[in-house]
Each structure stands twice: as structure tokens, then as C-alpha cells.
Design a protein around this motif. Structure first.
Motif, PDB file in Angstrom:
ATOM      1  N   SER A 155       0.856  -1.188   0.000  1.00 31.26           N
ATOM      2  CA  SER A 155       0.000   0.000   0.000  1.00 31.26           C
ATOM      3  C   SER A 155       0.889   1.234   0.000  1.00 31.26           C
ATOM      4  CB  SER A 155      -0.863   0.010   1.259  1.00 31.26           C
ATOM      5  OG  SER A 155      -2.196  -0.119   0.936  1.00 31.26           O
ATOM      6  N   TYR A 156       0.423   2.276  -0.655  1.00 37.27           N
ATOM      7  CA  TYR A 156       1.272   3.459  -0.791  1.00 37.27           C
ATOM      8  C   TYR A 156       0.458   4.720  -0.557  1.00 37.27           C
ATOM      9  CZ  TYR A 156       4.082   6.991  -3.236  1.00 37.27           C
ATOM     10  OH  TYR A 156       4.796   8.106  -3.564  1.00 37.27           O
ATOM     11  N   ILE A 157       0.983   5.581   0.260  1.00 38.58           N
ATOM     12  CA  ILE A 157       0.353   6.886   0.448  1.00 38.58           C
ATOM     13  C   ILE A 157       1.419   7.951   0.265  1.00 38.58           C
ATOM     14  CG2 ILE A 157      -0.862   8.442   2.007  1.00 38.58           C
ATOM     15  CD1 ILE A 157      -1.989   6.109   3.482  1.00 38.58           C
ATOM     16  N   ALA A 158       1.229   8.779  -0.726  1.00 32.03           N
ATOM     17  CA  ALA A 158       2.075   9.964  -0.837  1.00 32.03           C
ATOM     18  C   ALA A 158       1.322  11.085  -0.127  1.00 32.03           C
ATOM     19  CB  ALA A 158       2.322  10.296  -2.293  1.00 32.03           C
ATOM     20  N   ASP A 159       1.694  12.316  -0.342  1.00 33.83           N
ATOM     21  CA  ASP A 159       0.971  13.370   0.350  1.00 33.83           C
ATOM     22  C   ASP A 159      -0.468  13.440  -0.167  1.00 33.83           C
ATOM     23  OD1 ASP A 159       0.787  15.427  -1.824  1.00 33.83           O
ATOM     24  OD2 ASP A 159       2.952  15.197  -1.722  1.00 33.83           O
ATOM     25  N   VAL A 160      -1.278  14.234   0.510  1.00 35.49           N
ATOM     26  CA  VAL A 160      -2.719  14.207   0.262  1.00 35.49           C
ATOM     27  C   VAL A 160      -3.107  14.637  -1.149  1.00 35.49           C
ATOM     28  CG1 VAL A 160      -3.364  14.517   2.649  1.00 35.49           C
ATOM     29  CG2 VAL A 160      -2.915  16.516   1.251  1.00 35.49           C
ATOM     30  N   ALA A 161      -2.190  15.308  -1.852  1.00 38.70           N
ATOM     31  CA  ALA A 161      -2.545  15.827  -3.185  1.00 38.70           C
ATOM     32  C   ALA A 161      -2.699  14.729  -4.223  1.00 38.70           C
ATOM     33  CB  ALA A 161      -1.489  16.816  -3.640  1.00 38.70           C
ATOM     34  N   THR A 162      -2.396  13.495  -3.872  1.00 39.17           N
ATOM     35  CA  THR A 162      -2.439  12.457  -4.900  1.00 39.17           C
ATOM     36  C   THR A 162      -3.822  11.834  -5.084  1.00 39.17           C
ATOM     37  OG1 THR A 162      -1.777  10.771  -3.336  1.00 39.17           O
ATOM     38  CG2 THR A 162      -0.022  11.822  -4.602  1.00 39.17           C
TER      39      THR A 162
ATOM     40  N   SER B 199      -1.741  10.624 -10.625  1.00 46.08           N
ATOM     41  CA  SER B 199      -1.163   9.437 -11.273  1.00 46.08           C
ATOM     42  C   SER B 199      -0.511   8.540 -10.233  1.00 46.08           C
ATOM     43  CB  SER B 199      -0.152   9.846 -12.334  1.00 46.08           C
ATOM     44  OG  SER B 199       0.878  10.606 -11.752  1.00 46.08           O
ATOM     45  N   LEU B 200       0.033   9.156  -9.183  1.00 45.90           N
ATOM     46  CA  LEU B 200       0.680   8.343  -8.145  1.00 45.90           C
ATOM     47  C   LEU B 200      -0.328   7.436  -7.457  1.00 45.90           C
ATOM     48  CD1 LEU B 200       3.239  10.737  -6.415  1.00 45.90           C
ATOM     49  CD2 LEU B 200       3.721   8.617  -7.636  1.00 45.90           C
ATOM     50  N   PHE B 201      -1.532   7.955  -7.266  1.00 47.36           N
ATOM     51  CA  PHE B 201      -2.566   7.112  -6.656  1.00 47.36           C
ATOM     52  C   PHE B 201      -2.911   5.936  -7.569  1.00 47.36           C
ATOM     53  CE2 PHE B 201      -7.088   6.032  -6.451  1.00 47.36           C
ATOM     54  CZ  PHE B 201      -7.139   5.514  -5.164  1.00 47.36           C
ATOM     55  N   PHE B 202      -3.122   6.251  -8.841  1.00 47.71           N
ATOM     56  CA  PHE B 202      -3.509   5.173  -9.756  1.00 47.71           C
ATOM     57  C   PHE B 202      -2.353   4.201  -9.995  1.00 47.71           C
ATOM     58  CE2 PHE B 202      -6.591   8.527 -10.844  1.00 47.71           C
ATOM     59  CZ  PHE B 202      -7.731   7.819 -10.515  1.00 47.71           C
TER      60      PHE B 202
END
Lengths: 286, 334
Positions: free
Chosen positions: A79-86, B144-147
Motif C-alpha cells: 500500500s502506498y500513500i504519498a501526500d494528500v494531493a495524490t 497518477s501516483l494514486f492510480f
């Protein structure tokens, strides 16, 4: 010991810039690892290599798979979470749940819904209308609902207020973490994650400066607070860093026996932030 | 494990739904094209006109029909020409009513279809253009990072986008077909109200299903036409020309590419004719009267350049797309 991530001689170059150099590390299961470094240190590049988003030199195995070649299979357990803007602005909460449920074989919708039920988020809310804190809650709910073995967080609490940050870190430990799972957190806010970390990795200019379990930090590093008359003796022991506060001198030592320091003043284990600053300073001097 | 997850087809439908959630225009675009088409089609048929262009176009068709009917072209052209000149201020409905029955069949549907062609082309270009927006917007807002964090094969992801495009085209086709049919119904009612034989005038001997099939084929070919444009936009987006300062560059390049494509395709002058010869809807008898007679008259072997234009454009478009993917990869890696 199950090894979830194995990197050996990992390197990455962007044109003329060497972003990662000879990174070798092992992340076993059941750890919460802090990946800490200044801006441009190579943290995000390392995480992107881990996610299979970039090609790299050297060896890298994530969950026993090649992150580039077996990316889709690997991401079933990551699972991956970058900052909230993603999170996509144009999606609604229920659409995100439907999407994750449809494309992710290990996504458990009831769990995400149960998590969201503890918040003010409604299924009809659009992501673009959510506050940063709510977006984080939503992203966290999505990530937690994936039955993943490795959770990668890249500055996940950037721009959040202290209440949300605390709640976020608390959720990580209580709702996700167990002995079979590992969390890798890349962050600048080291003071806030310090208490949950089991391992610490410092990275600078693409190189690993420090990689050790938190319980070894106390064995290896010491912070000495002493009177000015003891400062010369302390200085002779080659501290990593020296500061003065209210007439007292504070030194940070690496690998100096505690017995030798105890006679000079008051000893304690340094915080991760102090340690980070000291290590970065030593590298700059070098 | 996710008990609702079924993989395969189910996953594909979610990917397509996701595109429609993001690009609402995929839904309203066909409706807008449909409404516009319906209004313009009615205007074309019902409103009196004396436009020279239209007159010339109709005359040219008459010439071909006359030729196909085995008459002496010179005589036919002269009488037809006089005929159209006399009716030049009338609506198409009146023109059609004044045309001898043996020459009338297919006239209206040909005109309507020719009119739909422009809108269908615009629509299909817009649909293809949306793909570049799909990719570009994700890059801009970092979603795109989410997808990319989802366990999806890139080909599955791309397949979802392509399937969305295909579905959008089908929607476009469906709505234009509906508007076309509604238009014909309204024209029939109007013709009947004016004392004309509506069935003979509007519907026969051509067949409405043939119009639908031809329109579908038209959309398909127009989409292939859009490939170079789409490829160039994708390439520009992947080279980073889509930023705030680069939008002018995109527009400029779009104009340049459009000009090149226009020169490349339109100098052949016959893609539409090429299509009508090569994409006949199954089960249609080409030797009928009216529009079929027109096609039969044009049924000579197509010039090589007409087909080659399309193939050349497709190859160019695909090359541009491959270059766009390479450029994107190069930017990310360096």
C-alpha cells in the motif's frame, strides 16, 4: 525472519545527477522504519524504485518480487500513500471505494467503510471539497483496507495540523501494524514519528548514512550536557556536534563509552532530530 | 481477500467507469453533437436557401447519377442544372420533391449523411483529444501516483482508456443516429403536411439502417484520422509543453499538425469516397437505385493514394504515440 525488502548496491542516476549510490539494506517484517533525509537526499527516488516506477542499477527485491517486472503482483501486497494531493480531486468517496474494490484483489471495502464511519466523511463527498485532514483520513482508510504486507508512506502528513498528524500515526500502529507487516515512512517531521519507529535510516545525497534499530540508538549514541569547565574534556572525545544552551554545553557522541561520559555531566539518549542534525553536520564537514 | 473482486471483465468495467467519472464530457459531448446535428439537419432541409455551394454540390451529384443511369451526360446535366437553378431559393425538401422519382432516392439521406459527417468528424476528434487530457491531467495533479499504486498492469490500464474511447464513439454514433432518425421523421411529417409522399420522398428507396451503418463506419474512419492529431498532442504533453507557458505552443503545434494532416489527407480528396467503397455495411445491396446507383457509378477501383493516405496517417499517428511514450519514460528517468 521474513525479509520484505532487499536492496543490494542500488543505484539510480537522473542524467548527470546520481540520485542513489550503492544503497544496500534489508527491511524485515514487523518493523516501522523511518527513512529520514534532507530535501533532495534521494528518499522519493528510493521509494519510486521500490514501487517499480523507475529503472535502477543494482539489485532490489520487494516482497520477493522484482518491482519493475512483477509490479502489478507486488502492488497487490503493497500500500502506498504519498501526500494528500495524490487523491484524484474529481472522484467522490464512494467512487474511490468502488474503484479500489474493483481493481484491487486485496481491498476490503467493509473495513474501509468501518474506518470512514468513525470520521465525518460521507460517501457523496467529492475529494476536491475535502479538507487536507479529511483527505488524509480517506487515503488512510483506503490504504488500511488493503491487506498489505508493506505500507509505504511518503511525507503522508505534510500540511496537516497537529491533531490530524497524531491521529494518523496512532491509526498506523493500532489499525494496521502487526508482526507480519512493515511500515516504511519517509518524513521530515521526525519528532512525531520517533516514538513509533523501530528502525531508523538516514539518507543524504543518495547514500545511506545510518541504518540501525531504534534500540541500538541508545547503545551507540549519547547526549552529554555539561558545565563549561568540562567542555574541553568532552571536546577531546570527538563529539558529532556541540551546542550551547543557557551556559551549558551539549555534545552528541557516536560510539563513545557511556562510562567515560558519565563523569563529565548529565547523559541521555539523543532524540532522532538531534541525531539527524548531528549526522548531517558531520557529513557536511567531511 | 476482497470478496467482491472478480478480476477480468469486472475490473475492466470499473476502469471504464472511472474514465467516465473523470471525463463527464464523454457523456455530454455525444448529446451536444446530437442536438447540434438535429438542429442543423432540420435547418438544412427545411429552411429556404440560395447558397451557391450547396447548389453546386447537388448538381455534381446529379451529374453522377445521370451518368450512372446511362443517359447522355451532357443532356442530363443541362436539364438538371436548369432544374436546380430554378429551385435555388427553395428548401431541400422542395428541391427533393421537384426531383424526378427515379433520381430522388437517397438524395436526402445522402445530404443528411454528408452533413452529419462534419459533426461526426468533430466529435471523434474531440473524443480522441480527450485521451491526451486524461493522461495530462493526472500528471498535473499528481493523482497518477494514486492510480500507479494500484496493482494494475499498464496494458490493462491503457486498455481501459482505449475501451472508454471506443464506448464514447459508440455513444456518439448512437446519439447521432437517433438525431438523424428523428430528423428524418420530422422531415417526413413536414413533407406529409405539405402534401408530398413522405415515404417515397424521404425513406425510399434508401434504407435507414444503411445510414446508421455508414455513420458508424464514418466515425471509425474519422477516429483513425484523429490519430496523428492525438499522437502529436500526446507527444507535446509528454515533452512537458503542457505547462502554463507551453499551452500556446500546444495550440501552435496543433495548428501546424492540423495543417499538415489537412494537406496530407485532403489533397487525396477521397477518403469519404474510399470509405463508401471499402466499408460497405454487411447485407446491403449496392446495386439498388438512388444512393446505391450513385455508388455503383463511382464503383471504379479506388485510387491508390486515397487508401494510402489513411494508412500513412495511421502509421504517423502510431509513431507519434510511441514517441510520446518514449519521451514520457525518458523524462521520468532523467
Amino acid at each position: 525472519m521474513v525479509e520484505l525488502v532487499k536492496a543490494k548496491g542500488l543505484g539510480k542516476r537522473y542524467g548527470k545527477v546520481q540520485a542513489l549510490t550503492d544503497v544496500s539494506l534489508v527491511l524485515p517484517a514487523g518493523r516501522i522504519v523511518g527513512l529520514i533525509g534532507p530535501n533532495g537526499a534521494g528518499k522519493s527516488t528510493f521509494l519510486k524504485c521500490l514501487m517499480g516506477l523507475l529503472r535502477f542499477d543494482g539489485g532490489l527485491e520487494v516482497l520477493g518480487l522484482d518491482p519493475h517486472r512483477d509490479r502489478a503482483r507486488m502492488l497487490e501486497q503493497l500500500s502506498y500513500i504519498a501526500d494528500v494531493a495524490t487523491l484524484p480531486d474529481w472522484m467522490r468517496v464512494d467512487q474511490l471505494l468502488t474503484y479500489c474494490e474493483g481493481v484491487h484483489p486485496r481491498f476490503r471495502r467493509p473495513m474501509a467503510e468501518a474506518f470512514l464511519a468513525r470520521t465525518d466523511l460521507q460517501p457523496s463527498f467529492k475529494v476536491s471539497r475535502l479538507s487536507k485532514g479529511m483527505k488524509t483520513q480517506l487515503h488512510l482508510a483506503l490504504a488500511m483496507a488493503v491487506d498489505a504486507r508493506l505500507l509505504v508512506l511518503d511525507e503522508p502528513t505534510l500540511g496537516l495540523d497537529i491533531l490530524y498528524r497524531k491521529a494518523f500515526h496512532s491509526s498506523l500502529v493500532t489499525d494496521f501494524f502487526d508482526e507480519d507487516r512493515t511500515i516504511l515512512i519517509s518524513t521530515h517531521q521526525v519528532e512525531e514519528v520517533e516514538h513509533i519507529l523501530t528502525d531508523l535510516i538516514f539518507i543524504r545525497q543518495g547514500r545511506i548514512l545510518l541504518n540501525l534499530p531504534m534500540d541500538e540508538v541508545a547503545d551507540r549514541f549519547a547526549q552529554l550536557s555539561c558545565a563549561p569547565e568540562q567542555a574541553a574534556a568532552a571536546r577531546a572525545l570527538a563529539p558529532l556536534r556541540e551546542e550551547s544552551f543557557f551556559g551549558r554545553h551539549v555534545f552528541l557522541f557516536d560510539g563513545v563509552e557511556r562510562e567515560r561520559l558519565e563523569s563529565l555531566g548529565e547523559l541521555r539518549t539523543p532524540g532522532v532530530a538531534d541525531l539527524f542534525v548531528a549526522m548531517m553536520g558531520r557529513e557536511e564537514r567531511a | 481477500m476482497n470478496s467482491a473482486y472478480q478480476g477480468g471483465w469486472k475490473r475492466f468495467t470499473v476502469l471504464v467507469r472511472r474514465e467516465f467519472w473523470e471525463h463527464r464530457s464523454l457523456l455530454w459531448l455525444p448529446v451536444a453533437v446530437c442536438v447540434l446535428h438535429f438542429i442543423l439537419a432540420l435547418a438544412l432541409v427545411l429552411v429556404p436557401r440560395n447558397g451557391m455551394n450547396l447548389q453546386v454540390e447537388v448538381r455534381s451529384e446529379q451529374l453522377t447519377v445521370a451518368d450512372s443511369l446511362g443517359g447522355t451526360p451532357g443532356t442530363q446535366v443541362e436539364s438538371t442544372s436548369l432544374n436546380w437553378n430554378r429551385m435555388s431559393t427553395a428548401s431541400l425538401l422542395d428541391l427533393a420533391a421537384a426531383t424526378p422519382p427515379e433520381e430522388r432516392g437517397g438524395l436526402l439521406d445522402r445530404l443528411l449523411l454528408g452533413h452529419a459527417h462534419l459533426l461526426a468528424a468533430v466529435g471523434s476528434f474531440l473524443v480522441m483529444g480527450l485521451f491526451s487530457v486524461m493522461l495530462n491531467r493526472e500528471r498535473e495533479n499528481r493523482s497518477s501516483l494514486f492510480f500507479l499504486s494500484m496493482p494494475l498492469n499498464p496494458w490493462t490500464y491503457l486498455g481501459g482508456k482505449m475501451a472508454t474511447g471506443a464506448l464514447a464513439l459508440v455513444l456518439l454514433w448512437g446519439t447521432v443516429v437517433i438525431s438523424q432518425t428523428l430528423g428524418l421523421l420530422v422531415i417526413s411529417a413536414t413533407a406529409w403536411a405539405h402534401g408530398h409522399a413522405a415515404v417515397d420522398l424521404v425513406w425510399g428507396p434508401s434504407h435507414v439502417f444503411r445510414l446508421w451503418a455508414l455513420l458508424g463506419a464514418q466515425l471509425l474512419v474519422d477516429t483513425l484520422w484523429a490519430l496523428p492529431l492525438f499522437g502529436s498532442i500526446a507527444l507535446m504533453a509528454s515533452l512537458g509543453w503542457s505547462g502554463r507557458g507551453g499551452r500556446f505552443g500546444v495550440l501552435l503545434m496543433g495548428a501546424v499538425v492540423a495543417t499538415v494532416v489537412d494537406r496530407l489527407y485532403l489533397t487525396g480528396g477521397g477518403l469519404w469516397l474510399w470509405m463508401t467503397r471499402h466499408l460497405p455495411p454487411p447485407g446491403i445491396n449496392w446495386e439498388d437505385r438512388g444512393l446505391d446507383a450513385l455508388r455503383a457509378a463511382q464503383g471504379k477501383a479506388p485510387a491508390l493514394g486515397e487508401g494510402a493516405d489513411l494508412v500513412l496517417g495511421m502509421v504517423l499517428g502510431l509513431l507519434l504515440l510511441v514517441a510520446a511514450a518514449r519521451a514520457l519514460h525518458w523524462r521520468e528517468e532523467t
